[in-house]
Design an enzyme around this catalytic site. Structure first.
Site, PDB file in Angstrom:
ATOM      1  N   SER A 115      -1.839 -42.013 -75.251  1.00  0.00           N
ATOM      2  CA  SER A 115      -1.243 -42.842 -73.957  1.00  0.00           C
ATOM      3  C   SER A 115      -0.148 -41.940 -73.463  1.00  0.00           C
ATOM      4  O   SER A 115       0.321 -41.999 -72.217  1.00  0.00           O
ATOM      5  CB  SER A 115      -0.439 -44.236 -74.363  1.00  0.00           C
ATOM      6  OG  SER A 115       0.461 -43.865 -75.396  1.00  0.00           O
TER       7      SER A 115
ATOM      8  N   HIS B 215       6.646 -45.582 -74.584  1.00  0.00           N
ATOM      9  CA  HIS B 215       6.446 -44.442 -73.558  1.00  0.00           C
ATOM     10  C   HIS B 215       7.701 -43.985 -72.913  1.00  0.00           C
ATOM     11  O   HIS B 215       8.356 -44.922 -72.665  1.00  0.00           O
ATOM     12  CB  HIS B 215       5.398 -44.830 -72.635  1.00  0.00           C
ATOM     13  CG  HIS B 215       4.128 -45.374 -73.324  1.00  0.00           C
ATOM     14  ND1 HIS B 215       3.831 -46.576 -73.468  1.00  0.00           N
ATOM     15  CD2 HIS B 215       3.069 -44.687 -74.074  1.00  0.00           C
ATOM     16  CE1 HIS B 215       2.594 -46.788 -74.290  1.00  0.00           C
ATOM     17  NE2 HIS B 215       2.209 -45.607 -74.559  1.00  0.00           N
TER      18      HIS B 215
ATOM     19  N   ASP C  78       8.942 -48.484 -71.907  1.00  0.00           N
ATOM     20  CA  ASP C  78       8.403 -49.869 -72.496  1.00  0.00           C
ATOM     21  C   ASP C  78       8.421 -49.676 -74.036  1.00  0.00           C
ATOM     22  O   ASP C  78       7.938 -50.634 -74.635  1.00  0.00           O
ATOM     23  CB  ASP C  78       7.054 -50.086 -72.047  1.00  0.00           C
ATOM     24  CG  ASP C  78       6.036 -48.876 -72.418  1.00  0.00           C
ATOM     25  OD1 ASP C  78       6.466 -47.873 -73.432  1.00  0.00           O
ATOM     26  OD2 ASP C  78       4.975 -48.975 -72.165  1.00  0.00           O
TER      27      ASP C  78
END
Ligand SMILES: *[C@@H]1O[C@H](CO)[C@@H](O)[C@H](O)[C@H]1NC(C)=O
Ligand SMILES: *[C@@H]1O[C@H](CO)[C@@H](O)[C@H](O)[C@H]1NC(C)=O
Ligand SMILES: *[C@@H]1O[C@H](CO)[C@@H](O)[C@H](O)[C@H]1NC(C)=O
Length: 397
Positions: free
Chosen positions: A52, A363, A360
């Site tokens: 991610s 990240h 979040d």
């Protein structure tokens, strides 16, 4: 070597150009830097592999979109990224003059003329023995990403040769040997063991196996003609809310910043072994140029000295819901709940992600990603110490 620029310092990147101009004006001495410094690499494409930290839409394409308020700062809508805006890989693309990368898995509106992105959120280097629905780890582990790359290369060339529209959206064959191949993966391999209940020693014990798989992946890309490799080490995941929230009950030691010491210790162990692995790859693949980039040090500096660089609450999620870190694994960024027949947004943005490091709980914000990119782009944290536009060379001049 560890020269951290302040966030508001916009003059730093302009300096070399000014110096070069001066040298040209006053006439360069015999052994000048201008004489010996080679041309920039002119990478025509980027092929990215990862999780991610560099997913620009892969997991979204396969399993459903990242919800708002993701993307609120830069794109003004969710853009397949787990951030309020751009990722480090986006800033890399921008700095090399290449369009933002389309995710390989994205079949709508994708444009692969200057590369492709195989990263998906939740990806690991090693295949996991659980499904996404059980553990949250992506089925597109690094070996799968390299199969996708191999297929991308052969199929794109089949269509490219047919010309027309395909020539507009697919790379030409020479791009595969001239491209920059970027990697940012490994963090999820390390957290996976912890989430299965392993001890720090047990997690450390499987790192060699993870790096064997990494070596296999690099060799696969090399056998397809890839030559220029830019590899990020793994970040201080012991400073991230999702780790602090879930794992510190089992391994409670924290440092003066508040980061989980055992987790960062594992990251450092992985990184030192990754560096050795890359040294070994340099010996085995003499036609390749590898740049190892110490992203860990840059991210840790930002988190531990956040105030100095204009950021606040570095251990708290900007977008989330409740708890000590504004993070709740059951109510993540963008999550909604129906209360008395009305839908309410639980995972809301803090409203000032530009002043935040963590987006979040898992990240980084666009502002943090930009800051990290600015630190690494000129080579101050690279081995060899080369700017990214020089990453086709094996040594600093
Ligand atoms: C998955 O299971 C196989 C067979 O038991 C084992 O060899 C492998 O290490 C496991 N992978 C992970 C990531 O735990
Ligand atoms: C794809 O991107 C290239 C490079 O930016 C551009 O020239 C081309 O027009 C784009 N094609 C489409 C269909 O988006
Ligand atoms: C839902 O409605 C009931 C009845 O009107 C009320 O007592 C309760 O506080 C409401 N719950 C919330 C979370 O607003």
């Amino acid at each position: 070597m560890m020269a951290f620029g302040r966030r508001e310092d916009h003059t730093a990147s302009a300096l070399p150009a000014v110096l070069l101009t001066l040298l040209l004006i006053i006439g360069a001495p015999a052994e000048s830097a201008a004489d010996s410094s080679p041309d920039p690499c002119d990478f025509p494409a980027i092929f990215n592999f990862g999780d991610s930290n560099s997913d620009t839409g892969g997991l979204s394409a396969a399993f459903g979109p990242s919800p708002p308020p993701n993307g609120e700062t830069f794109f003004g809508r969710p853009a397949g990224r787990y951030s309020d805006g751009r990722l480090i890989v986006d800033f890399i693309a921008k700095s090399l003059g290449v369009p933002y990368l389309s995710a390989y898995l994205n079949s709508i509106g994708a444009n692969f003329s200057h590369g492709a992105n195989f990263a998906t959120a939740g990806s690991t280097i090693r295949r996991q023995n659980t499904t996404l629905f059980q553990s949250g780890f992506s089925p597109f582990s690094l070996d799968v990403q390299t199969w996708q790359f191999t297929q991308f290369k052969s199929r794109s060339q089949y269509f490219y040769q047919q010309g027309g529209f395909y020539k507009e959206v697919l790379p030409s064959e020479v791009y595969f040997s001239e491209a920059l191949y970027t990697f940012d993966i490994g963090q999820n391999d390390l957290t996976a063991g912890y989430f299965l209940g392993m001890t720090t020693d047990e997690v450390k014990a499987y790192i060699p196996d993870v790096l064997n798989e990494f070596t296999t992946a690099i060799k696969s890309v090399y056998s397809e003609g890839g030559r220029y490799f830019w590899v990020h080490n793994t970040g201080p995941f012991g400073c991230l809310p999702y780790v602090l929230d879930r794992l510190t009950l089992r391994a409670p030691e924290v440092d003066h910043v508040g980061c989980g010491t055992p987790f960062n210790g594992v990251a450092l162990k992985f990184n030192s072994m990754l560096k050795d692995t890359i040294a070994q790859l340099r010996r085995e693949l003499p036609l390749a140029a590898f740049t190892y980039v110490d992203v860990y040090s840059v991210k840790y500096e930002l988190i531990s000295q956040a105030k100095k660089y204009g950021f606040e609450h570095p251990l708290m999620a900007c977008c989330g819901h409740g708890g000590a870190y504004n993070y709740d694994r059951n109510f993540g960024c963008g999550s909604k709940m129906t209360v008395n027949g009305t839908e309410v947004m639980l995972g809301k943005s803090c409203g000032d992600p530009l002043a935040r490091v963590n987006w979040d709980g898992v990240h980084y914000t666009e502002a943090a990603n930009k800051w990290v990119f600015d630190q690494i782009s000129e080579g101050a944290f690279s081995d060899p110490s080369l700017p990214i536009r020089m990453a086709c060379y094996k040594h600093s001049p």
